[in-house]
Design an enzyme around this catalytic site. Structure first.
Site, mmCIF file in Angstrom:
data_model
loop_
_atom_site.group_PDB
_atom_site.id
_atom_site.type_symbol
_atom_site.label_atom_id
_atom_site.label_comp_id
_atom_site.label_asym_id
_atom_site.label_seq_id
_atom_site.Cartn_x
_atom_site.Cartn_y
_atom_site.Cartn_z
ATOM 1 N N LYS A 157 0.876 -1.168 0.000
ATOM 2 C CA LYS A 157 0.000 0.000 0.000
ATOM 3 C C LYS A 157 0.914 1.220 0.000
ATOM 4 O O LYS A 157 2.096 1.098 0.354
ATOM 5 C CB LYS A 157 -0.898 -0.007 1.249
ATOM 6 C CG LYS A 157 -0.135 -0.145 2.558
ATOM 7 C CD LYS A 157 -1.071 -0.315 3.734
ATOM 8 C CE LYS A 157 -0.282 -0.581 5.006
ATOM 9 N NZ LYS A 157 -1.154 -0.738 6.176
ATOM 10 N N ASN A 160 3.458 1.736 2.740
ATOM 11 C CA ASN A 160 4.651 0.869 2.815
ATOM 12 C C ASN A 160 5.614 1.103 1.659
ATOM 13 O O ASN A 160 6.587 0.378 1.515
ATOM 14 C CB ASN A 160 4.221 -0.605 2.811
ATOM 15 C CG ASN A 160 3.584 -0.989 4.125
ATOM 16 O OD1 ASN A 160 3.829 -0.344 5.136
ATOM 17 N ND2 ASN A 160 2.749 -1.994 4.105
HETATM 18 C C1 LIG Z 1 5.142 2.544 7.125
HETATM 19 C C2 LIG Z 1 6.217 2.753 8.131
HETATM 20 N N1 LIG Z 1 6.777 4.118 7.999
HETATM 21 C C3 LIG Z 1 8.108 4.256 7.861
HETATM 22 N N2 LIG Z 1 8.839 3.129 7.895
HETATM 23 C C4 LIG Z 1 10.193 3.175 7.705
HETATM 24 C C5 LIG Z 1 10.877 4.373 7.463
HETATM 25 C C6 LIG Z 1 10.125 5.601 7.472
HETATM 26 C C7 LIG Z 1 10.729 6.856 7.314
HETATM 27 C C8 LIG Z 1 9.966 8.018 7.351
HETATM 28 C C9 LIG Z 1 10.662 9.282 7.239
HETATM 29 C C10 LIG Z 1 12.018 9.432 7.358
HETATM 30 N N3 LIG Z 1 12.290 10.758 7.235
HETATM 31 N N4 LIG Z 1 11.132 11.396 7.063
HETATM 32 C C11 LIG Z 1 10.108 10.501 7.074
HETATM 33 C C12 LIG Z 1 8.574 7.950 7.507
HETATM 34 C C13 LIG Z 1 7.944 6.722 7.660
HETATM 35 C C14 LIG Z 1 8.715 5.535 7.666
HETATM 36 C C15 LIG Z 1 12.330 4.294 7.209
HETATM 37 O O1 LIG Z 1 13.019 5.312 6.978
HETATM 38 N N5 LIG Z 1 12.932 3.086 7.218
HETATM 39 C C16 LIG Z 1 12.287 1.922 7.480
HETATM 40 C C17 LIG Z 1 10.899 1.923 7.757
HETATM 41 C C18 LIG Z 1 10.179 0.772 8.085
HETATM 42 C C19 LIG Z 1 10.890 -0.509 8.271
HETATM 43 C C20 LIG Z 1 10.183 -1.329 9.327
HETATM 44 C C21 LIG Z 1 8.828 -1.756 9.103
HETATM 45 C C22 LIG Z 1 10.027 -2.738 9.063
HETATM 46 C C23 LIG Z 1 5.673 2.505 9.547
HETATM 47 C C24 LIG Z 1 4.509 3.477 9.798
HETATM 48 C C25 LIG Z 1 5.239 1.054 9.668
HETATM 49 C C26 LIG Z 1 6.777 2.775 10.539
#
Ligand SMILES: C[C@@H](Nc1nc2c(c3cc(-c4cn[nH]c4)ccc13)C(=O)N=C/C2=C\CC1CC1)C(C)(C)C
Length: 322
Positions: A157, A160
């Site tokens: 989605k 992700n």
């Molecule tokens: C959808 C996901 N959002 C995010 N997951 C990850 C980010 C991430 C980074 C920003 C961001 C960075 N700078 N500005 C915004 C905003 C949302 C993020 C990242 O940098 N590296 C690994 C991630 C996820 C890896 C882990 C699930 C295995 C949720 C809400 C599940 C945390």
């Protein structure tokens, strides 16, 4: 003088008696934790900076007690195995290493500083055809890489689909992935019954992705296949151009009814080539959905250079599709 234990170094002597400092596993103390990026059901993802290298990471922290209580140990191992199997693809978020302390597991992952595609889409409303073609092509090659390695994402989605500092995509969140048995590895002897482990069949039955992107086969006969990711892909392409997903209703149950009834329509002015592609992806029978090869050859993707070139070229400037 502290022998560097604080920065995770250990003194060792090599064969010739020479003193060497070995970098041992990193620990919580090696990081400065920043803001929360998101909360999963059993985990929290935080931004973190490595004290030594000052490099920024996303660290997923899982609470061990909660995982054991909820019998989700299998999910945790699936995510780690999936991420380890999928290393070295530009479109997949990298897992650098894991460690634990008495209460939690820590996954140190690549940071995608552009955040979630969903956030960008909400900001500009919708994408024009050129941007949809570029991001669709990157997402498709990341899906192709997963499927080649027997990994079904099952919860694709726009949330992700992350963006790195070059505004190229990085797929993430493999906590609900399904690993197909490796055709090259012989199947081992049946494991003795272990009441603490939730069985594959019940797991497959219990898991359902995010309502708007769930495939009809997951709702009717509870099983996901590779084509389920291509159903979600069709929903994402539709949403990039229309600014909303094809199946959305007041509550989850009504959304599910729309999906199994294939109850959706295109807004006026929807680009015809994209419409044709989506109509061949949002097909109830997974066997009749376009394969990845056919999607690549579809006229909507005319002009896309598939392969490494796709990841070296500059991302098109995002402008709203009015
Ligand atoms: C959808 C996901 N959002 C995010 N997951 C990850 C980010 C991430 C980074 C920003 C961001 C960075 N700078 N500005 C915004 C905003 C949302 C993020 C990242 O940098 N590296 C690994 C991630 C996820 C890896 C882990 C699930 C295995 C949720 C809400 C599940 C945390």
């Amino acid at each position: 003088k502290d022998k560097g234990a604080a920065v995770g170094l250990r003194e060792e002597y090599d064969a010739s008696g020479q003193l060497v400092l070995k970098q041992v596993k990193k620990g919580v103390r090696d990081f400065v934790f920043g803001r929360t990026l998101g909360e999963g059901s059993y985990s929290t993802v935080l931004l973190a900076t490595d004290r030594q290298t000052l490099k920024e990471y996303a660290v997923k922290i899982l609470d061990k007690k909660h995982i054991i209580k909820e019998k989700k140990i299998k999910y945790v191992n699936i995510e780690k195995d999936a991420l380890n199997q999928l290393i070295e693809h530009p479109g997949i978020i990298r897992l650098f290493y894991t460690f634990q302390d008495s209460s939690s597991l820590y996954y140190v992952l690549e940071e995608a500083s552009g955040g979630e595609l969903l956030g960008v889409l909400k900001k500009i409303g919708s994408f024009d055809e050129e941007c949809t073609r570029f991001y669709g092509a990157q997402i498709l090659t990341a899906i192709e890489h997963m499927h080649e390695r027997g990994v079904i994402h099952r919860d694709l989605k726009p949330e992700n689909v992350l963006l790195d500092d070059q505004m190229h995509i990085k797929i993430t969140d493999f906590g609900t992935a399904k690993l197909l048995p490796d055709p090259r590895k012989p199947v081992g002897p049946p494991k003795p019954y272990d009441p603490t482990v939730e069985e594959e069949s019940t797991r497959a039955r219990s898991f359902v992705g995010t309502a708007e992107y769930v495939s009809p086969e997951l709702l009717t006969d509870k099983s996901a296949c590779k084509a389920s990711d291509l159903w979600a892909f069709g929903c994402i392409i539709y949403q990039l151009l229309a600014g909303r997903p094809p199946f959305k209703a007041g509550n989850e149950y009504q959304t599910f009814q729309k999906i199994v009834g294939l109850d959706y329509e295109f807004p006026p002015g929807f680009p015809p080539a994209a419409r044709d592609l989506i109509e061949r992806l949002l097909v109830l029978d997974p066997q009749r959905r376009l394969s990845i090869e056919h999607i690549k050859n579809h006229e909507f993707f005319d002009g896309i250079k598939w392969g490494r070139g796709l990841w070296r070229q500059k991302a098109p400037r995002l402008k709203p599709y009015v």
